[in-house]
Design a protein around this motif. Sequence first.
Motif, PDB file in Angstrom:
ATOM      1  N   LYS A   1       1.074   4.094  -3.020  1.00 53.73           N
ATOM      2  CA  LYS A   1       0.900   5.524  -2.695  1.00 53.73           C
ATOM      3  C   LYS A   1       2.048   6.346  -3.276  1.00 53.73           C
ATOM      4  O   LYS A   1       1.828   7.458  -3.807  1.00 53.73           O
ATOM      5  CB  LYS A   1       0.838   5.695  -1.171  1.00 53.73           C
ATOM      6  CG  LYS A   1       0.554   7.123  -0.734  1.00 53.73           C
ATOM      7  CD  LYS A   1       0.499   7.230   0.788  1.00 53.73           C
ATOM      8  CE  LYS A   1       0.270   8.674   1.208  1.00 53.73           C
ATOM      9  NZ  LYS A   1       0.325   8.826   2.691  1.00 53.73           N
TER      10      LYS A   1
ATOM     11  N   HIS B   1       1.539   7.059  -6.994  1.00 51.81           N
ATOM     12  CA  HIS B   1       0.600   8.159  -7.239  1.00 51.81           C
ATOM     13  C   HIS B   1       1.228   9.510  -6.908  1.00 51.81           C
ATOM     14  O   HIS B   1       1.054  10.484  -7.647  1.00 51.81           O
ATOM     15  CB  HIS B   1      -0.680   7.943  -6.434  1.00 51.81           C
ATOM     16  CG  HIS B   1      -1.568   6.877  -6.993  1.00 51.81           C
ATOM     17  ND1 HIS B   1      -2.361   7.079  -8.098  1.00 51.81           N
ATOM     18  CD2 HIS B   1      -1.769   5.590  -6.611  1.00 51.81           C
ATOM     19  CE1 HIS B   1      -3.024   5.963  -8.378  1.00 51.81           C
ATOM     20  NE2 HIS B   1      -2.683   5.048  -7.495  1.00 51.81           N
ATOM     21  N   GLU B   2       1.947   9.574  -5.793  1.00 54.55           N
ATOM     22  CA  GLU B   2       2.588  10.831  -5.401  1.00 54.55           C
ATOM     23  C   GLU B   2       3.617  11.265  -6.437  1.00 54.55           C
ATOM     24  O   GLU B   2       3.759  12.464  -6.722  1.00 54.55           O
ATOM     25  CB  GLU B   2       3.247  10.665  -4.041  1.00 54.55           C
ATOM     26  CG  GLU B   2       2.256  10.584  -2.872  1.00 54.55           C
ATOM     27  CD  GLU B   2       2.926  10.259  -1.552  1.00 54.55           C
ATOM     28  OE1 GLU B   2       4.151   9.929  -1.570  1.00 54.55           O
ATOM     29  OE2 GLU B   2       2.243  10.326  -0.523  1.00 54.55           O
TER      30      GLU B   2
ATOM     31  N   LYS C   1       0.839  -1.212   0.000  1.00 55.27           N
ATOM     32  CA  LYS C   1       0.000   0.000   0.000  1.00 55.27           C
ATOM     33  C   LYS C   1       0.868   1.255   0.000  1.00 55.27           C
ATOM     34  O   LYS C   1       0.562   2.247  -0.683  1.00 55.27           O
ATOM     35  CB  LYS C   1      -0.929  -0.001   1.213  1.00 55.27           C
ATOM     36  CG  LYS C   1      -2.122  -0.938   1.081  1.00 55.27           C
ATOM     37  CD  LYS C   1      -2.993  -0.879   2.337  1.00 55.27           C
ATOM     38  CE  LYS C   1      -4.218  -1.779   2.193  1.00 55.27           C
ATOM     39  NZ  LYS C   1      -5.053  -1.768   3.416  1.00 55.27           N
ATOM     40  N   LYS C   2       1.955   1.229   0.749  1.00 61.97           N
ATOM     41  CA  LYS C   2       2.859   2.390   0.804  1.00 61.97           C
ATOM     42  C   LYS C   2       3.550   2.609  -0.534  1.00 61.97           C
ATOM     43  O   LYS C   2       3.739   3.751  -0.973  1.00 61.97           O
ATOM     44  CB  LYS C   2       3.886   2.192   1.917  1.00 61.97           C
ATOM     45  CG  LYS C   2       3.301   2.263   3.319  1.00 61.97           C
ATOM     46  CD  LYS C   2       4.373   2.036   4.383  1.00 61.97           C
ATOM     47  CE  LYS C   2       3.776   2.141   5.781  1.00 61.97           C
ATOM     48  NZ  LYS C   2       4.778   1.896   6.845  1.00 61.97           N
TER      49      LYS C   2
END
Length: 378
Positions: free
Chosen positions: A368, A371-372, A364-365
Amino acid sequence: MKIGIEAQRLFRYKKHGMEIVTLELIKEIQNLDKENQYVVFVKDDVDDTCINETENFKIRKLKKSPYPIWEQFLLPKAAEEENLDVLHCTSNTAPLFLKIPLILTLHDIIYLESLNFKGSIYQNFGNIYRRLVVPYALKKSKIVITVSEFERKRIVDQTQIEGRKIKSIYNAKSKSFTIVDDQNRMLAVQKRYNLPDKFILFFGNTAPKKNTRRVIEGYTMYANSSSNILPLVITDCKESYIHSILSDMNQALLTNNIIVKDYISFKDLPEVYNLAELFLYPSLRESFGLPIIESMACGTPVITSNASSMPEVAGNAAILINPINSKEIGNAIKILLSDRAYYKSIVKMGIERASHFDWKVSAKKVIKIYHETKLNIN
């Protein structure tokens, strides 16, 4: 988004730390992310069913070639053909000339801290290649992922790269690492590798950081002071190398107590940990130390180092020793095997500690960060 993941050695049969980490991460991202499109770039090899294509996951095999050629020429060409939003290189290095935004997983910078030629030819070449490529790849990367807070601080100190650019995301254990109740499975693996009923386990290596000589010195001290000696099983190491160490130490009589095995398949490791009475991991330098939590999850107590990342990973759930002190290694073995109440407490704490390292959390990290990275570019 369309995301590329470099996983060059994923299809090799003899997988080690970085390949295992990449495999587990990709499998968890496949489970979690059904929206983004992924292309996984691999070198064509024998174990080509360890991951499978899904609706949004494409596997692109690039032909076998030497590591630098594959990475510096074949990979960037294929990545540009796929029209990616971002490329995630997972194994310390990356193409030097890449037009696509880059995320780099930098597992460690041991090869930047010092360079010696005591390892194998393959290890020495790899370290020289990394020394040439990594500084440039660090500057080029939009985000750098590493695997522990210890390693993140080392990277900042050694490279002067901005700390906010480097993210620490822990490795985790595969779900297969657990206490095995199926005795038929256990016996099958024991028979496959011709393992004794009870033994001490150590993953040997000619790389100096693995500390093989001091492990054998510590085991010798334990063996010479004990009446009930458990054999030491050393895996992934040449028998001639171990015998040369014993010969140098004038301990040839211990040859019968030290059993040297070749590579053990990743799928058989849970049973091997379960069969072992304890696991030795007194490495001189690690960025994480995945076998620590694998062994703990299997209910096998761990003796590891009080140095680098290992206290961060092990917490208070292992016996921590000074890895350059062979006597401490030997004493820890003797104490753990002679005090059953203490042994059981370490087992219990290890199982609890290992439960905190979950690939779902780590994946999940990483998603993320994908996307960032795109948001920051746009």
